[in-house]
Each structure stands twice: as structure tokens, then as C-alpha cells.
Motif scaffolding. Structure first.
Motif, PDB file in Angstrom:
ATOM      1  N   GLU A 304       0.836  -1.207   0.000  1.00  0.00           N
ATOM      2  CA  GLU A 304       0.000   0.000   0.000  1.00  0.00           C
ATOM      3  C   GLU A 304       0.874   1.263   0.000  1.00  0.00           C
ATOM      4  N   VAL A 307       2.409   1.800  -3.337  1.00  0.00           N
ATOM      5  CA  VAL A 307       1.439   2.331  -4.311  1.00  0.00           C
ATOM      6  C   VAL A 307       1.212   3.808  -4.058  1.00  0.00           C
ATOM      7  N   ARG A 308       1.067   4.143  -2.783  1.00  0.00           N
ATOM      8  CA  ARG A 308       0.841   5.555  -2.456  1.00  0.00           C
ATOM      9  C   ARG A 308       1.994   6.406  -2.977  1.00  0.00           C
ATOM     10  N   THR A 309       3.215   5.899  -2.814  1.00  0.00           N
ATOM     11  CA  THR A 309       4.364   6.645  -3.322  1.00  0.00           C
ATOM     12  C   THR A 309       4.313   6.727  -4.844  1.00  0.00           C
ATOM     13  N   ALA A 310       3.964   5.589  -5.466  1.00  0.00           N
ATOM     14  CA  ALA A 310       3.945   5.556  -6.931  1.00  0.00           C
ATOM     15  C   ALA A 310       2.912   6.514  -7.507  1.00  0.00           C
ATOM     16  N   ILE A 311       1.855   6.741  -6.763  1.00  0.00           N
ATOM     17  CA  ILE A 311       0.844   7.653  -7.312  1.00  0.00           C
ATOM     18  C   ILE A 311       1.001   9.064  -6.755  1.00  0.00           C
ATOM     19  N   GLY A 312       2.186   9.347  -6.199  1.00  0.00           N
ATOM     20  CA  GLY A 312       2.505  10.738  -5.899  1.00  0.00           C
ATOM     21  C   GLY A 312       2.598  11.085  -4.427  1.00  0.00           C
ATOM     22  N   GLY A 313       2.401  10.124  -3.534  1.00  0.00           N
ATOM     23  CA  GLY A 313       2.490  10.447  -2.110  1.00  0.00           C
ATOM     24  C   GLY A 313       3.934  10.653  -1.693  1.00  0.00           C
ATOM     25  N   SER A 314       4.214  11.807  -1.078  1.00  0.00           N
ATOM     26  CA  SER A 314       5.583  12.040  -0.624  1.00  0.00           C
ATOM     27  C   SER A 314       5.806  11.248   0.668  1.00  0.00           C
ATOM     28  N   ILE A 318       3.109  10.283   3.656  1.00  0.00           N
ATOM     29  CA  ILE A 318       2.793   8.918   4.086  1.00  0.00           C
ATOM     30  C   ILE A 318       3.062   8.778   5.586  1.00  0.00           C
ATOM     31  N   LEU A 400      10.498   0.606  -3.161  1.00  0.00           N
ATOM     32  CA  LEU A 400       9.287   0.659  -3.982  1.00  0.00           C
ATOM     33  C   LEU A 400       9.259  -0.396  -5.063  1.00  0.00           C
ATOM     34  N   LEU A 404       6.488  -3.392  -5.258  1.00  0.00           N
ATOM     35  CA  LEU A 404       5.459  -3.438  -6.296  1.00  0.00           C
ATOM     36  C   LEU A 404       5.558  -4.693  -7.147  1.00  0.00           C
TER      37      LEU A 404
END
Lengths: 812, 238
Positions: A304, A307-314, A318, A400, A404
Motif C-alpha cells: 500500500e 502504491v501511495r508513493t507511486a501515485i505521488g504520495g511524498s 505517508i 518501492l 510493487l
């Protein structure tokens, strides 16, 4: 703001989804926060606001102390007080007060009350005013003009039915007439536990005394003068006094302290700080537990976070999300913890006898106030950071690309995480051990104090106090007659095995013990600083038999030691050892007071075993026993030995004493064992609280071990499957898991033991019956902790042994 | 026109005991805006690694990487994250939706990471739901959706920020062929609308939706072909 709300919502959902982990975390926090909030409420009452007066922070208490005799606060001699009043520049005024137990007479049955004689400026110095009437006038400090009284609110309510017209009325105090000039506001009881106040009138002769310390002195700082400046000035004055009057000041040191400090006292402060430290340990253990749970929860969510990082979460975003989860946990824990704190405070308040509570500064203000809520809020944030920071740091820096991938394991970070979780468990075990050992020592101390007094069977002893006023009993002969009659009447009472007198029974003055200077004939104090102090007890001859105090040499006091016989005394073993080392004290002459004291020389006729007098003093205190017929006392304690429950004797004893003097109030009527338990109730509280905290620490630490081992097993299911498929037996798997659990426990114990030993060394010097290397604390308790940790490791180990190798391998 | 992606001598390696093991070797690659590129190759060839580097999820490599002329190799982590956040959308083989969030919330997450105001977030999520025809699923959790529906949400999440570049790692790997075709056609439409797409796939059928195929083997770029030359049998995008 919207995104924070979003974080809160998601966090709540995540916590709800993993309900068991959430429940464990909330409970751990609730326990940790609950005990901290409750302890803060106590500490706030004892340390921060024990003196709820307007000017309290500008008022300084000036007390004498004798460090090598463990006397940290003592009153001042009158002459010293009057010298200070002339010399000091740092204070705009000095005031004083003195204890004065008196009896209200003339209006129904006599009632003993705790009065204080106070200087006229004392209330003004504190910034308080009577609710009705006025304070004292300076001219009322003159002997002969001091027949005024100010009543405490409770006394006014209970004894005078809140009479609004009480001002100007005359009431009888110890048979003398006093005019009521004021009534204080509700709750005001300074100095504790005052019920009434009368003017402090000191005659000229008493003003010049330096050998008798009975005045408690306060000073109010001048504007712009700091506490340290005033303190420095007082030290300089005290040094000059010590040089000018060395005989009276040997071994004494002046201490300046804030009013709050003086009201709380050093021992209360030290024990409060000890308990604050203990609850902080519990909080740390709880945080380590929750951190471990968070690690486990977050390890299952690496995908999770990737994914959050991959979709732009710094990373910070997080981390914020994860810290929000910890904050929610801590918040929920605090909500439950506040309820627990409230319950704990009620438990603490309800178990304290009123006779003891009235002496504890701040006791009435203990409760959950806004400050306690603010403290809890701060603790919540601290808990969230302590328990959430490391797991969120690890989670937010997961690899990451690996995470993934379809079956990426991120082995490096998982190993680092495992090490950190192991370190947390080690820390939990260490902290728990230190707490357990501390608790063990305090419980042993408490037991020691109970056991040391068992020698004289306190359960079958009844004690009561009488005080003869100098107006009604001015002559030795009248006091002697009173005592003889009372002794004779009480001895004949059915159910009484024997009756005796003593000035103070052991443990009757809380933790304090009154000692007096004495002299040895032919041995003037040689060098400065030498102290000859002893408890002086005036006793009836049968006191030793009643208290089962063994004779070690010479003889005991007898009925023949009367007013016309040569003055004699019996001394305690500790006095003989300290002041007559290597020689026979029998036949030596001693007297109460300095060499120039008018008191008579007494011949030592016997040496008896020591009696333990106070929970504060580990060592026995030298004691001199004199016969009551040679110095009939004003104040005495009556002791009755009963065959069984001594409380059955109370009404009969009252009737017999009333038959001798109907105006004389009897007070402090208690079985001896209650006097002891009330005296050591503070220690009992500390011991009980430490024991509870130690128990909590034990449970929390075992939860930590269980959590880590459970998680470790779930992480190693595949490995366990492989091992089993290669021929590992159930016992091999159990041993493998247990080994790791016990390794962490042993490391924790190895770190905790030296810390606990240092704590024990520090505590053993002040605790009774406790050796620094107490086997129960240093062998029994670590074994207990290891046993519980072994059990906590065994449960996951058993689960590991039940892994189906085929299922485990198929899973992968 | 400047390429949207330029890779020069890009290399990635990991320590393996005393040795260094190369995952990518001297990769040189230009990708034009609105191009649809497929990366193919056997397992372990470095396809996903290359995609992670292009997607700026992996910063441990050497060489030069220009994104829209911006030198990524010179950017610090923060700047690189910003560039990634502003320009790149990801689609994964196993969807990687966040299990505990609804469809609506999954679409909302990338917008909240860009601090898009709440009202605008709602409006853009509603647009995306409408556009991908999943309005009826908005309150469902991922485990309540079929694989195809999950991947639809995954694509919707990738495009909701209007990225210039979509990176898709085996986007139809877990789908049956009809669902796969649906997703590929969706990519085609996005590409036609101007979005650059790079996909990693083993499927020649999927590759045929793109313009160009890059062949990787043992970390090296070993071939490059236009799709027209590949499989005349592949289905044409509809």
C-alpha cells in the motif's frame, strides 16, 4: 485541512479493520496514559500547588536541619527568630507559628482541637483574610493580651453550628476564656491541619531561648529580591549565629525553601518523583508495545505504501498518515486512560485515613483538573510520536520497486525492522525488570516495617492521648496524682491485662521523631558538631513489660523510683553502643538538656533493647526512659494491653478517665497496629502503586514478547515449512522460536539488572529491612520475568510447530 | 520536437557479494511525446527496472535521464518526486489499488497528494468515474470488483492527474483476453488523445497497440522495431 480529515478517516478505517491489534494498542496506551495522568494529578497537588495562597510563591520557609540525623526540617529557636527579625533585609516581614494542641471546654464534652499560635502578620503574609471578622493585631502578640481566637471553618460549622454572631463571643480553651475575633474561609487549614488559631505571644524569658526549637518561621520576599538572594543572606546570618552561639547550633544547618517545598516535604517529593519515574517507565513500555504492533501492521501494508508513493504520495505525507493512525490510537487510549485515571484517583483518595490525609499538603486538591487534561493531551502526542515514528519511518522508506513486484519480499528492510522490534522488546524487558525490582524492594520495605513491630503484638494494644493543661495541673503533685489514679483505675478494668504510660508510642508522630539534647556527666561535648540527642520517654515502670522490651543489663524501672528516690533512667541499646562504646554505661549519669540545664542528673540503671520508632529512620534512635513519678508529664500516651480486640475497651477507659477528670478530652484513641499502619501508609501507598506498576510492566512486556514472536512466526511460515519438509521435528521448531524469544529476554535482563542494582543501592540506604543484593528482587523477580517471557514465546512457538509444511510452501 | 524521455548510457547495478551485477547496461533511448512504446524481453531482462527508473521510483542508477529536457539525473529526491507527481501515472499488473479505500477514495488519493482542493477533487473524481463508466462502483472496495474492473480503476487513477506519461507494467497480465483488449483500447484512446504511454508486456498482441517495441535482454537494449513489422495477426485497436 481536508486532507487531514481524509487522513483521519482512512486511519480510523484501517484501525477498525485490524480490530484486535487496535484493541491491544488502545489498552496498552490506556494503561500507560491512565497511570501517568493519575500520577500527574498527585504530583500537581503535592509539588505544584500544595500552598494555594495568593502570595505563596513569594513566601520562603526558614527551617533548621540536621542532615546526619536525617532531620530535613526542624523548627527554629525563639531567640534566633527575633535575631533574624532585626537583621534580615531580603524579607519585608518575617512571621512565625507554633503547634498548640488545646481543648475546647465549657460547652458540652471537652474536644481536642489542633490549634496553632501564629504571629499577627501571618495571614497577611500569605495573602488570606478571615471570612468573618479580622486577623490578629500586633498588640495581641503581647503575653496577657493574647486571649483572642480565630476559628477554622469546619470547627465553626460543626461546633458552633455556623453561628453568624460568633464574633465577640467568649469560648473556653483549656479552661481559659478566649474571644472569637474571626472565622477563616472554607478549606483554609494552614499550617496543616489547623482548626483554630491564637496569637503567638512569647514572654521575655522564652524570647531569649536558643536551646529549644519550636517556632516555624516564614518570610515574605521584598519586591525584586529573588529566592536565591534571600537564601544567601540567610546563610550568612546563620553562619554568624553559629559562630556566636556554637553550643546551640552544633550540627544544625539553615535551609531556605519555598512555602510549597516546605509544605510538601522532602520525602513526599522524593517518593512522588520515584513514582513519576515508574509511571514514565510504564508509558515507555506501552509505547514499545504499540510500536511493535504498528510494525507488524505496517509490514503487512508495504504494498500500500509503495502504491501511495507511486501515485505521488511524498514520504512526509505517508508518514503523516501513519502518525495519524498512532495519534488516533493514543487518543482512544487517552479517552479510556482518563476513565482509568479517575478510577485510580478515587481508589487512592478513598483508602487514605482522614487522620493522615489532613496532614498531606495538597491532598484536598487531588483530581482531574484542566491541567491534567492538558498533560494527557501532551502525553497523547508523545505516545503517538514514540510509538509511531520508527514504524512510519521504516514503512515510508520501503523499497518501492521490490514492493510493487508480484512477490517482492524486501528482505533488507524486513531484517532491519526485525532487529528494531527485537531491540524494543529488549528495552521493554529491561524497563520492566527495573520496575519490578523497585516494586519488590518497596514491598519488602513495607513488610519489614510491619514485621519489626510484631515483637510487641500491636494488635492487642490500645493507645490514647491525654494532655494536662498547665492552668489546671500546674504542680507535679497534681499531675502525679492524676497519673496514679488513672493507672490504678485502668489496670483494674475487666479485659485489661496491663496499663502503662509513655510520652510517645513508636510511630505516633508520622515519620517524625522528637529528639532532645542530653548530657553525660563528666563528658562535655568535646568537639564542635558532636551531637547528643535522644528520644526522651517518660514511662510507667510496667511499660517495658507491656511492650515486651527485653532487658539487656542492669534493672528496669520500678515503682520504687518515685519523686523522693534518686533520679534514674534506663537507656536503649543503641544509646549505650553509641555513647558508651566498649564500656558499661550502668551507673553513669545523664540528664536532659545541655550541661547547664536545670534538669537533674539521672543514674543509668538499665539497658534495654531498642524499639523501632519511625519508618524514615532505618537505624534505631537512642532512647532514654525516665520514670513518670520523678517527672510527671503534661502530655502522655496511655497504653492498654487487651487479651484480644482492644477497641472493646474504649468506652470503659473513657469512663474511668472521666471519673478522674471529666473536663479532660481523650484523643487519638486507636489500636497500636492502626497507629503503625497510618504512619507507614505513605510507604504502603508507594509500595502498592509500585507493585501494581511492576505488574502492569510485566504484563505489557510479555505482550511485547508475544507480539514480536507471533509476528516473527508469521513472517517465517515459509521457512518453517521448508525446515519441516526437510525433516525438522515439532520440538526443533518450538526450540527455534523459543530460543529467539529467550535470547531477547536474556539480553533485556542483562541490561536491566545493573540498572536495577544501582536503583537498589540507592533505595537500600533509605529503606528498612532491604539489602542492596536482595535475593528475592535479584533472583526471584528476573526468574519470574523470564518465566512469563518464556510462556509468551511458547504460545507462538506452539503455533509454529503446527504449521502444515505443504500449505506453507503452497502459499509461497 | 524534443523527446519527452531521453536516456543516455543509463546503467543500474547491484552488489552481489564481491561482484557487481548489472540489471541495465548502457541503455540509450529516446521517446517522443504521444508515442506508445512497448518494452519486451524475457524474465530478468530488466524491463520492470527500466520502467521504475523512467517512473522515477528508483533513483539509484548512473547515466543521464532527461524528462522533457529536465535532467532527472541531476535532481534531488524532492524535485524528482515533484516531477514524477506532476507528469507520470502508473498502471500495475496486479492493479495495486488500496484495499481499504473505496473506488472513489482510490481515485481521490493522488489528487490529495497534489493538494488539490476538496471541491475540485470531488469534481475530478466524478468526471473520471463518468468517463470510465464506473459511477455505479464508486462506493465499492477493490475486493468487490472483478479484475477487469479493478484495472479500469487503476487506469482511471493513473490518468486522473492528466499525466503526460503513463507507465504500464504488464497491465493485462492478470486479465482474460476480452478484459485485456478493453484495457488496451483504453490505452490506445488515451494515446490518441496525446498521452505518452510506455508499457512492459510479454504479449505481442498488446504490443501491437503501440508504435514501437524495445527489446531488452540481460539489461541490454538488443533491438528496436516498429509495430507494423510485428504480428500482422495482432488485433487492431477498435
Amino acid at each position: 485541512m481536508g486532507s487531514i480529515w481524509q487522513d483521519i478517516r482512512y486511519s480510523g478505517r484501517m484501525l477498525w479493520k485490524q480490530r484486535l491489534a487496535t484493541l491491544v494498542s488502545i489498552l496498552a496506551f490506556a494503561v500507560g496514559i491512565g497511570v501517568n495522568t493519575a500520577m500527574f494529578s498527585l504530583a500537581e497537588a503535592f509539588l505544584l500547588h500544595p500552598a494555594p495562597f495568593e502570595n505563596a510563591n513569594r513566601v520562603v520557609a526558614l527551617v533548621d536541619s540536621r542532615p546526619h540525623q536525617n532531620i530535613d526540617m526542624n523548627a527554629i529557636a525563639p531567640a534566633t527568630y527575633f535575631d533574624w527579625r532585626k537583621e534580615v533585609r531580603s524579607f519585608d516581614r518575617l512571621g512565625a507559628y507554633a503547634w498548640d494542641e488545646t481543648s475546647l471546654t465549657g460547652n458540652g464534652p471537652p474536644q481536642r482541637i489542633q490549634a496553632f499560635r501564629i504571629s499577627a502578620n501571618l495571614f497577611e503574609m500569605l495573602g488570606v483574610q478571615p471570612q468573618l471578622g479580622r486577623g490578629f493585631l500586633s498588640e495581641e502578640e503581647q503575653p496577657g493580651k493574647d486571649q483572642e481566637i480565630i476559628l477554622g471553618h469546619a470547627l465553626w460549622e460543626q461546633h458552633y453550628a455556623s453561628d453568624e454572631h460568633i464574633l465577640g463571643k467568649n469560648i473556653k480553651v483549656d479552661g481559659k476564656s478566649f474571644t472569637v475575633v474571626g472565622v477563616m474561609a472554607k478549606g483554609f487549614d494552614f499550617p496543616l491541619p489547623a482548626e483554630a488559631w491564637i496569637p503567638l505571644a512569647i514572654d521575655t524569658k522564652e524570647r531569649e531561648r536558643r536551646d529549644s526549637r519550636w517556632l516555624w518561621v516564614l518570610g515574605r520576599l521584598k519586591p525584586r529580591v529573588s529566592f536565591s538572594e534571600a537564601s544567601a543572606e540567610m546563610q550568612a546570618i546563620a553562619q554568624r549565629e553559629a559562630q556566636a552561639y556554637p553550643e546551640n547550633n552544633k550540627g544544625w544547618e539553615l535551609r531556605s525553601m519555598t512555602l510549597a517545598q516546605s509544605m510538601t516535604g522532602d520525602i513526599t517529593r522524593e517518593y512522588t518523583l520515584l513514582l513519576m519515574g515508574a509511571v514514565a517507565f510504564v508509558l515507555l513500555i506501552a509505547c514499545a508495545d504499540v510500536a511493535n504492533v504498528q510494525f507488524a501492521r505496517m509490514a503487512g501494508r508495504t504494498n500500500e505504501f509503495a502504491v501511495r508513493t507511486a501515485i505521488g504520495g511524498s514520504r512526509s505525507r505517508i508518514m503523516r498518515q501513519l502518525l495519524m493512525e498512532s495519534l488516533l490510537l493514543a487518543g482512544c487510549g487517552a479517552a479510556v486512560g482518563l476513565l482509568m485515571a479517575q478510577w485510580e484517583i478515587q481508589m487512592i483518595l478513598s483508602h487514605m485515613p482522614p487522620d493522615v490525609a489532613k496532614f498531606i499538603a495538597g491532598w484536598k486538591t487531588i483530581g482531574l483538573d484542566p491541567n491534567a487534561f492538558l498533560f494527557t493531551l501532551a502525553i497523547v502526542v508523545l505516545c503517538a510520536i514514540l510509538s509511531g515514528m520508527a514504524p512510519s519511518l521504516f514503512a515510508s522508506r520501503a523499497n518501492l520497486a521490490d514492493s510493487l513486484k508480484e512477490s517482492g519480499r524486501g528482505s533488507t528492510s524486513s531484517r532491519a525492522r526485525g532487529r528494531l522490534r527485537g531491540a524494543l522488546v529488549v528495552a521493554e524487558i529491561s524497563l520492566a525488570l527495573v520496575l519490578l525490582v523497585g516494586a519488590g524492594l518497596l514491598v519488602k520495605n513495607f513488610q519489614g516495617l510491619l514485621n519489626v513491630n510484631e515483637s510487641y503484638s500491636p494488635r492487642t494494644l490500645l493507645t490514647m492521648n491525654v494532655g494536662l493543661s498547665d492552668t489546671r495541673y500546674p504542680k507535679d503533685s497534681t499531675r502525679l496524682a492524676f497519673h496514679e489514679q488513672v493507672l490504678e483505675r485502668l489496670s483494674r478494668l475487666p479485659g485489661v491485662e496491663s496499663a502503662a504510660f509513655v510520652t510517645h508510642v513508636p510511630y505516633s508522630e508520622g515519620g517524625g521523631v522528637g529528639t532532645y539534647v542530653f548530657s553525660i556527666e563528666g563528658r562535655p561535648p568535646a568537639e564542635r558538631g558532636e551531637l547528643r540527642n535522644a528520644i526522651i520517654e517518660t514511662v510507667s515502670p510496667n511499660y517495658f513489660g507491656l511492650m515486651k522490651i527485653a532487658l539487656l543489663g542492669g534493672r528496669l524501672l520500678t515503682d520504687a523510683d518515685g519523686a523522693n528516690a534518686p533520679p534514674v533512667a534506663v537507656i536503649s541499646e543503641s544509646l549505650a553502643r553509641r555513647y558508651f562504646p566498649g564500656e558499661n554505661p550502668l551507673g553513669a549519669h545523664i540528664k536532659v538538656g545541655g550541661m547547664d540545664s536545670p534538669r537533674p542528673w539521672m543514674t543509668i540503671v538499665g539497658v534495654v533493647k531498642d524499639v523501632h520508632y519511625s519508618w524514615i529512620n532505618k537505624e534505631n534512635i537512642p532512647t532514654i526512659y525516665g520514670p513518670f513519678r520523678q517527672a510527671p508529664p503534661y502530655y502522655t500516651t496511655i497504653l492498654l494491653r487487651a487479651a484480644d480486640d482492644p477497641s472493646q475497651l474504649i468506652s470503659a477507659a473513657r469512663a474511668q478517665i472521666a471519673a478522674v477528670d471529666p473536663e479532660l478530652p481523650l484523643y487519638n484513641i486507636k489500636p497500636m497496629n492502626r497507629i503503625i499502619t497510618e504512619s507507614i501508609i505513605g510507604i504502603a501507598y508507594v509500595a502498592a502503586m509500585m507493585a501494581v506498576l511492576g505488574g502492569i510492566a510485566l504484563v505489557l512486556a510479555s505482550v511485547g514478547v508475544f507480539g514480536v514472536m507471533s509476528y516473527s512466526v508469521s513472517e517465517r511460515v515459509h521457512e518453517i515449512g521448508v525446515r519441516m519438509s526437510l525433516g525438522a521435528q515439532t520440538s526443533d521448531i518450538v526450540r527455534m522460536v523459543l530460543r529467539r524469544g529467550m535470547l531477547l529476554t536474556i539480553i533485556g535482563l542483562a541490561i536491566g539488572l545493573p540498572i536495577a542494582f544501582a536503583l537498589a543501592r540507592a533505595l537500600s540506604s533509605v529503606l528498612f529491612g532491604v539489602a542492596p543484593a536482595d535475593p528475592f528482587s535479584f533472583i526471584g523477580l528476573p526468574l519470574l520475568l523470564a518465566g512469563v517471557a518464556a510462556l509468551a514465546s511458547y504460545l507462538p512457538a506452539r503455533r509454529a510447530a503446527r504449521v502444515d509444511p505443504l500449505a506453507a510452501l503452497r502459499c509461497e | 520536437m524534443e523527446p519527452i524521455i531521453q536516456l543516455r548510457n543509463l546503467e543500474k547495478s547491484v552488489e552481489a557479494g564481491p561482484n557487481r551485477f548489472f540489471l541495465l547496461r548502457r541503455v540509450n533511448l529516446d521517446i517522443q511525446p504521444a508515442e506508445f512504446v512497448t518494452i519486451m524481453g524475457p524474465s530478468g531482462a530488466g524491463k520492470s527496472t527500466l520502467l521504475s527508473i523512467i517512473g522515477m521510483l528508483d533513483g539509484a542508477w548512473t547515466g543521464e535521464y532527461y524528462f522533457n529536457t529536465e535532467p532527472v539525473h541531476r535532481l534531488n529526491v524532492k524535485k524528482r518526486n515533484e516531477l514524477h507527481k506532476a507528469n507520470i501515472g502508473f498502471v500495475f499488473q496486479s492493479y495495486h489499488l488500496i484495499d481499504n479505500l473505496t473506488v472513489f477514495e482510490n481515485l481521490e488519493v493522488p489528487l490529495s497528494y497534489k493538494n488539490v482542493p476538496h471541491k475540485e477533487r470531488v469534481s475530478r473524481v466524478c468526471d473520471a468515474l463518468d468517463r470510465f463508466n464506473i459511477v455505479g462502483k464508486k462506493d465499492l472496495f477493490p475486493n468487490q470488483l472483478s479484475g477487469g474492473q479493478q484495472q479500469l480503476v487503476g487506469v482511471a487513477r493513473a490518468v486522473i492527474m492528466n499525466p503526460k506519461l503513463i507507465l504500464a507494467d504488464e497491465p493485462t497480465g492478470n486479465l482474460h483476453s476480452a478484459q485485456g483488449d478493453e484495457i488496451m483500447q483504453l490505452f490506445k484512446r488515451l494515446n490518441d488523445a496525446g498521452t505518452t504511454i510506455i508499457q512492459v508486456t510479454h504479449s505481442e498482441r498488446n504490443a501491437s497497440y503501440g508504435h514501437r517495441i524495445i527489446q531488452l535482454k540481460d539489461g541490454w537494449v538488443v533491438g528496436e522495431t516498429a509495430t507494423a513489422d510485428v504480428g500482422a495477426n495482432a488485433a487492431q485497436p477498435g
